[in-house]
Design an enzyme around this catalytic site. Sequence first.
Site, PDB file in Angstrom:
ATOM      1  N   ARG A 116      58.557 -21.042  38.292  1.00 48.83           N
ATOM      2  CA  ARG A 116      57.479 -21.938  39.895  1.00 48.83           C
ATOM      3  C   ARG A 116      57.532 -22.632  39.343  1.00 48.83           C
ATOM      4  NH1 ARG A 116      57.328 -16.704  38.667  1.00 48.83           N
ATOM      5  NH2 ARG A 116      56.511 -15.141  40.247  1.00 48.83           N
ATOM      6  N   ASP A 118      56.727  -5.805  33.854  1.00 46.85           N
ATOM      7  CA  ASP A 118      57.624  -6.072  33.155  1.00 46.85           C
ATOM      8  C   ASP A 118      57.654  -5.552  31.637  1.00 46.85           C
ATOM      9  OD1 ASP A 118      59.745  -7.275  34.598  1.00 46.85           O
ATOM     10  OD2 ASP A 118      58.891  -8.856  34.156  1.00 46.85           O
TER      11      ASP A 118
END
Length: 426
Positions: free
Chosen positions: A25, A309
């Site tokens: 990001r 995850d």
Amino acid sequence: MKVSVSTSKVNGEVFAPPSKSYTHRAITVAALSDECTIHRPLMSADTLATVRACESLGATIERSENELHIRGVNGKPFVPNNVIDVANSGTTLRFMTAVSALTNGVTVLTGDGSIRSRPNQPLLDVLNKLGVEAYSTRGNGCAPLVVRGGLKGAITMIDGSISSQFISALLIACPLTTQSTTLSIKGEMKSRPYVDVTMEIIEKAGGEILVEEGNTIKFIIPANQRYNLKDYTVPGDFSSASYLLAAAAVTGSSVTVKNLFPSKQGDVEIIDVLERMGAEISWDKENGVVKVTGNGLKGTTFDAGATPDLVPTIAVLAACAEGVTVIENAEHVRYKETDRLHAMALELTKMGISVKEEPDQLIITGGKLRGAELHGWHDHRIVMALTIAGMVAGDTVIDTAESVEISFPNFFEEMTALGADVNLIE
């Protein structure tokens, strides 16, 4: 490449690698800004794919030790001269699909075999409602993708149940358009913490997005914004740290992991899960130091909705725990690099563990792990989780071990330094 794993104990101190999510990001938003220095970025196969893609779209990125110096495009990405190849990075594909919608031409994006099987249709559908021509060349929502720029604001909606990356991609691109956007989320927004991380980086860059909570979550995105990310330091990654912490928990060892400060990362939940399962945990939040000591584990229930995850790590903890663990609300975990629910069920079954696989659940009964020849599924998280299982079972060989390059390039070196008996086989 294969890795052989023998019964091991671990002990010592180690730094958590930098966050993959924050690095992706920060690079993307910095590339859409003017000039920025990113400190302590993760330089892995996935994040390097984002670097290359941003360079294709006009950013200039210089790498030095522990830093990236980025001269960005001021919100106006160039039309690439060539196809953007994201390799194995789903984050890069989704982010760059939205960013390329800001160009005034055509961008083609593709990747490896895994990427070409991952769904993108919800993102493509929204982009088409926002004035962009975006489609899959094979008509199945999967890469190769073609994007003809022309992004405009509108009132629209996206399904939140498949991937938060679609939402993050739109949140990054839409502030840079000339019309405001209202993005409503249909159904449950899975992996919400990853969207919160995106919002954090956008706010750090001076962007403004309003969030309306309620039965339907709405993001209200004012137009004509500019990003101005100047200087950013990437925090440690709780996803990658989960394997280090789990290694101590399942082997009855003690490990201290540094550079783990409180943040918006959802995978910070690994601390709570380990505590619930019976590991001894201390977390010095001010100094970012977590110490875990294994002391026998017991089963628990884990909701994977926000933290997909962690599923491979939790599955291995469950295999080593007394009793039954239920990993639930996990259907979206099937749409990662591979179908991680099925992969973990299959590989743990090879190791002698009872695993019941449901559409959105794994029900795992802890037991005695035995060594086996395992498939790593070309998936970094599967390989790292199975390595931890192998440290309990011994006599274990895992293929596609090179996939750790995606998020934790020096994983095996760090495990060896802590005392794990792991050996790479060419």
